[in-house]
Scaffold this motif. Structure first.
Motif, PDB file in Angstrom:
ATOM      1  N   GLU A 320      26.427  22.877   8.176  1.00 64.65           N
ATOM      2  CA  GLU A 320      27.110  24.154   7.929  1.00 64.65           C
ATOM      3  C   GLU A 320      28.519  23.923   7.397  1.00 64.65           C
ATOM      4  N   ALA A 321      29.206  22.909   7.933  1.00 69.83           N
ATOM      5  CA  ALA A 321      30.578  22.638   7.502  1.00 69.83           C
ATOM      6  C   ALA A 321      30.615  22.193   6.039  1.00 69.83           C
ATOM      7  N   MET A 354      21.418  23.738  -0.801  1.00 69.29           N
ATOM      8  CA  MET A 354      21.712  23.195   0.523  1.00 69.29           C
ATOM      9  C   MET A 354      21.446  24.231   1.615  1.00 69.29           C
ATOM     10  N   ALA A 355      21.817  25.477   1.353  1.00 68.61           N
ATOM     11  CA  ALA A 355      21.610  26.528   2.346  1.00 68.61           C
ATOM     12  C   ALA A 355      20.123  26.721   2.627  1.00 68.61           C
ATOM     13  N   ASP A 360      15.356  25.413   6.143  1.00 68.70           N
ATOM     14  CA  ASP A 360      14.027  24.787   6.263  1.00 68.70           C
ATOM     15  C   ASP A 360      14.033  23.557   7.167  1.00 68.70           C
ATOM     16  N   GLY A 361      15.205  23.227   7.727  1.00 66.23           N
ATOM     17  CA  GLY A 361      15.289  22.079   8.610  1.00 66.23           C
ATOM     18  C   GLY A 361      15.383  20.741   7.906  1.00 66.23           C
ATOM     19  N   VAL A 362      15.817  20.733   6.640  1.00 66.10           N
ATOM     20  CA  VAL A 362      15.933  19.501   5.854  1.00 66.10           C
ATOM     21  C   VAL A 362      17.368  18.990   5.955  1.00 66.10           C
ATOM     22  N   ALA A 363      17.538  17.746   6.434  1.00 65.81           N
ATOM     23  CA  ALA A 363      18.886  17.220   6.659  1.00 65.81           C
ATOM     24  C   ALA A 363      19.542  16.700   5.390  1.00 65.81           C
TER      25      ALA A 363
END
Length: 483
Positions: A320-321, A354-355, A360-363
């Protein structure tokens, strides 16, 4: 692509005195915890399956810094413990910076400073008066410790990447400074080679103010940041200076480089016919790659530049940052009248991608390749429009997007002169993390480069090394023309 210093500006500690007592071990441990959380939560290395050792690196950096808390009883002790933490990553993109209002480090010097000339440490700046070694004297040891080990322990352990010549050039002037570091021994005497003899000098310590410190260190680095601009040279050549690639539209550098590109666009025909184009990047520590790409298209032609094959790609850590940092920068660009359309499109793609990936839980999210304006011809690369010499003047400050510029320009046929550049890891594009103690912030890389031809922490070496003072533009230009 953008890298390094585009997202954060220079951070300078205000020269004020530390006025109130604090529980410094507690401040250190609290800030270390916050820095560790930021690295684990936003650094791509923490989830990079191609770098399984990064977790151990995180643990080791934190453990070393925590072990030093018992010796921390002032801002100086806090600072050097935190500097050692950042240095443990051996990555120029993980750096500690003082915030405005942070206490000033107490600084003393012995009346002279050494700097690196190749592998040797020699006196490069000295105050007049007796009891000092002369300029050019080579340092052999201090208090029984050889000069090489001394520099590594006093400076390298707190700056990182000491294996790089550029790091030693940049930090070598600090070897004989006393700045309140409780993790190194105070020095009493040093031995120098003077006129073929070994001579010992007792160190006579005296305060050194901020203005003089900056000047003396500049003498040891023999580097500076010239103004952005361009001029014609004898014989129809062009000398183009870009001493920063900062792309923040609120900074003066953005407007300066925008005007520079506009002026050179009107000279495009002359540039491409010129027998010599000099690309001066002295003092350039990075920013955004849009500037070097724009220059390349003006010099070699858009067709040849955009037809270069590129098998590299990047992956972004979807914290998020990190997303918030990129969105903030995108908002700045959207209100700037001269913002690069390509950079705007890229940032819009990256922030939305990225959002979605985070949802979707992708790092780690892979940024899609950007199509170039010209497809590569079936028979191979297109011939560049410029056939004369292109020479890059680079110094030890060159890092991040400056290195990307050299990657591109040298592929197009440019040669490099000056000294060896700095280097960067594959982790880049930093965001600042303000630490809770309120005095510092640490930079956290947000993306990882894949498929880059230049390796991690691999510098660019000059084709022709310049042995003189890189600050003397007139002498440098005369030397270059004579090559």
């Amino acid at each position: 692509m953008f890298a390094g210093t585009m997202l954060i500006g220079a951070l300078v500690a205000a020269p004020i005195t530390e006025v109130k007592a604090r529980d410094w071990p507690h401040v250190l441990l609290e800030d270390l915890a916050a820095a560790d959380a930021a690295m684990r939560g936003s650094h791509p290395g923490a989830v990079d399956h191609l770098n399984p050792g990064f977790g151990s690196q995180l643990h080791g950096a934190l453990a070393l810094a925590r072990s030093r808390a018992g010796k921390v009883d002032s801002f100086a002790g806090y600072w050097w413990a935190m500097k050692g933490y950042a240095a443990s990553f051996n990555d120029g993109h993980v750096s500690l910076n003082a915030l405005a209002g942070a206490p000033e480090l107490p600084t003393r010097w012995p009346g002279f400073l050494t700097g690196f000339d190749g592998d040797a440490q020699v006196v490069m700046t000295v105050e007049g008066g007796p009891g000092h070694p002369p300029l050019g004297a080579r340092m052999l040891s201090c208090d029984g410790m050889d000069a090489k080990t001394l520099a590594a322990r006093r400076v390298g352990d707190f700056s990182g990447r000491w294996n790089l010549q550029a790091s030693r050039i940049h930090g070598g002037g600090e070897v004989l400074l006393e700045q309140g570091n409780p993790f190194v021994q105070a020095l009493q005497a040093c031995v120098f080679a003077v006129d073929g003899r070994e001579t010992s000098y007792a160190l006579q310590w005296a305060p050194l103010d901020t203005v003089q410190l900056k000047k003396r260190l500049a003498d040891t680095r023999r580097s500076f940041r010239p103004a952005n601009g361009w001029h014609t040279m004898p014989g129809g050549g062009y000398w183009i200076t870009t001493s920063s690639f900062n792309a923040d539209p609120t900074e003066p550098n953005f407007n300066e480089l925008t005007r520079l590109i506009e002026q050179l666009a009107a000279e495009a025909e002359g540039l491409q016919r010129s027998p010599l184009v000099v690309l001066d990047v002295r003092g350039n520590s990075g920013g955004a790659s849009q500037w070097s790409l724009a220059l390349a298209r003006l010099i070699w032609g858009r067709t040849a530049v955009d037809a270069l094959p590129d098998s590299s790609w990047v992956e972004w850590r979807t914290s998020e940052a990190n997303i918030a940092q990129l969105r903030s920068f995108l908002l700045k660009l959207e209100t700037a009248p001269d913002a690069s359309p390509e950079l705007l499109r890229m940032l819009q793609t990256v922030t939305s991608g990225m959002a979605q990936a985070r949802a979707d839980g992708v790092a780690l999210w892979r940024e899609p390749s950007q199509p170039t304006a010209e497809a590569a011809p079936a028979g191979g690369q297109r011939a560049p429009a410029h056939t004369g010499r292109v020479v890059i003047v680079a110094d030890a400050a060159c890092g991040s997007a400056c290195l990307d510029a050299l990657d591109l320009w040298k592929r197009l046929g440019a040669i490099q002169v000056g000294v060896e550049t700095s280097a960067d890891s594959l982790y880049m594009d930093v965001r600042p993390e303000r630490l809770p103690g309120g005095m510092t912030r640490i930079s956290v890389p947000m993306k990882v480069f894949r498929g880059r031809a230049r390796g991690s922490n691999e510098p660019h070496a000059p084709d022709h090394r310049y042995a003189g003072d890189m600050r003397d533009t007139k002498a440098l230009e005369a030397w270059l023309i004579a090559l």
